[in-house]
Design a protein around this motif. Sequence first.
Motif, PDB file in Angstrom:
ATOM      1  N   ILE A   1       0.843  -1.199   0.000  1.00  0.00           N
ATOM      2  CA  ILE A   1       0.000   0.000   0.000  1.00  0.00           C
ATOM      3  C   ILE A   1       0.874   1.243   0.000  1.00  0.00           C
ATOM      4  CG2 ILE A   1      -1.845   1.217   1.227  1.00  0.00           C
ATOM      5  CD1 ILE A   1      -2.508  -1.547   2.498  1.00  0.00           C
ATOM      6  N   MET A   2       0.454   2.249  -0.766  1.00  0.00           N
ATOM      7  CA  MET A   2       1.226   3.475  -0.851  1.00  0.00           C
ATOM      8  C   MET A   2       0.295   4.661  -1.130  1.00  0.00           C
ATOM      9  SD  MET A   2       3.063   2.874  -4.582  1.00  0.00           S
ATOM     10  CE  MET A   2       4.284   4.130  -4.293  1.00  0.00           C
ATOM     11  N   ASN A   3       0.816   5.842  -0.914  1.00  0.00           N
ATOM     12  CA  ASN A   3       0.083   7.069  -1.224  1.00  0.00           C
ATOM     13  C   ASN A   3      -0.168   7.166  -2.727  1.00  0.00           C
ATOM     14  OD1 ASN A   3       0.891  10.076  -2.268  1.00  0.00           O
ATOM     15  ND2 ASN A   3      -0.573  10.161  -0.587  1.00  0.00           N
ATOM     16  N   ASP A   4      -1.339   7.707  -3.105  1.00  0.00           N
ATOM     17  CA  ASP A   4      -1.699   7.729  -4.520  1.00  0.00           C
ATOM     18  C   ASP A   4      -0.806   8.641  -5.364  1.00  0.00           C
ATOM     19  OD1 ASP A   4      -2.728  10.049  -3.357  1.00  0.00           O
ATOM     20  OD2 ASP A   4      -4.728   9.834  -4.222  1.00  0.00           O
ATOM     21  N   ALA A   5      -0.386   9.775  -4.810  1.00  0.00           N
ATOM     22  CA  ALA A   5       0.499  10.662  -5.573  1.00  0.00           C
ATOM     23  C   ALA A   5       1.879  10.039  -5.741  1.00  0.00           C
ATOM     24  CB  ALA A   5       0.610  12.021  -4.888  1.00  0.00           C
ATOM     25  N   GLN A   6       2.361   9.332  -4.712  1.00  0.00           N
ATOM     26  CA  GLN A   6       3.634   8.636  -4.831  1.00  0.00           C
ATOM     27  C   GLN A   6       3.546   7.518  -5.869  1.00  0.00           C
ATOM     28  OE1 GLN A   6       4.218   7.489  -0.733  1.00  0.00           O
ATOM     29  NE2 GLN A   6       5.541   9.233  -0.329  1.00  0.00           N
TER      30      GLN A   6
END
Length: 296
Positions: A106-111
Motif C-alpha cells: 500500500i502506498m500514497n496515490d500521488a507517490q
Amino acid sequence: MASLSGVAVDLGGTKLAAARFINDTLVERLQVPTPRDGGLEAKLECLTELVTALKLTAVDAFGVAVAGRVDGQGNWHSVNHKTLTGVTSVPLKDMLLDRVGCPAVIMNDAQAAALGEARFGAGKGADPCGFITVSTGVGGGFVFGGNMLEAPSGLPGHIGFTRNSYASRFCGSGRFGTLESVASGTAIARIAKDLGRDIDSAVDVFRAWNAGEGWAKTIVETSACAVAEACCDLRALLGLERIVIGGSVGLASGYLDQVATAIAGEPELFQVEVSHAILGHDAGLYGALSHAKRES
C-alpha cells in the motif's frame, strides 16, 4: 526490471479504479464511483468486489494506492482532515489481507503516480524525477534511480503541506501558508467564493480564466506561480531533473504554460523542466503495481 503483471487498485476521493496487468500491458480496467456513504466499510466492500471481478489470487502481485499517508506498517492516515475524513491509523494492509487473501503493498496515490510516470510515462529518462499532482489537494513523489523516496512516516512527497510565499491561509493539515491552501482546486474554488463569485468548483474558475476575466486570471496564475516556486525549491533541495505535473488542475489547458513561465523567471540554476503527465488516471495503477512487484 521484471515485467508488470498482477492487480492494482487506486482508491481516490471520487473514483475507485482497479486493473489487471499482464506483461506490462493493462488488459482489464474497472472503475466505479467511490462510495460516499457507509464509511470505510463501504469502500473496502467495493474494492473487494472489483478485485474479485479481476480474479485476484493469493500469488498475484497486488498494489494499492490511496489518498493520504501510509506508514511503514501499512497503516493509513489522513493528513488534511478536511479533504480526507474518517481515516485515523487504519490498519489497511491487515484489513485487505483478511478480505481478499492476498498481501497488498500500500502506498500514497500521488507517490504511486510519481513512480508510474517515472518508470512508464513522462518521467522516463530523467533521474532524479519528481511528480506533483494539483487536484482537490496537492501531492507528489520523488524517484531516484528508479526507486521511490520513502520513510517510515510515509511523509515524503506531501509537498502540499510545505510553506509557500504565495499562501496566507491555514489548510486542513493545521499548517499555515501551505502550497495546498493556495494552489489546489479546493483552494481555487474557495478563494473565488470569498471574492463573492457565484461558482460551484474550480472548473468554473478556469472557464472564467479562459474567457479572460481578470479575477479568475489572478486566482489561476497565483496557483501556477505557487507551484512553480515549489518546483524550484525542489530543484534546490533534491536536484530534480524533471518534474511531471498531473491532476485535474495541473492538466487543465494552459496551466502548465503558466507554471513554466514562472519557473523561467527564476535564476537558471534553479530552473527545472516541467512536463504534463501522460498516463492520465492510470498512473497510480502502474505505480502501485510496479512498487508491489519490487517489494514482493
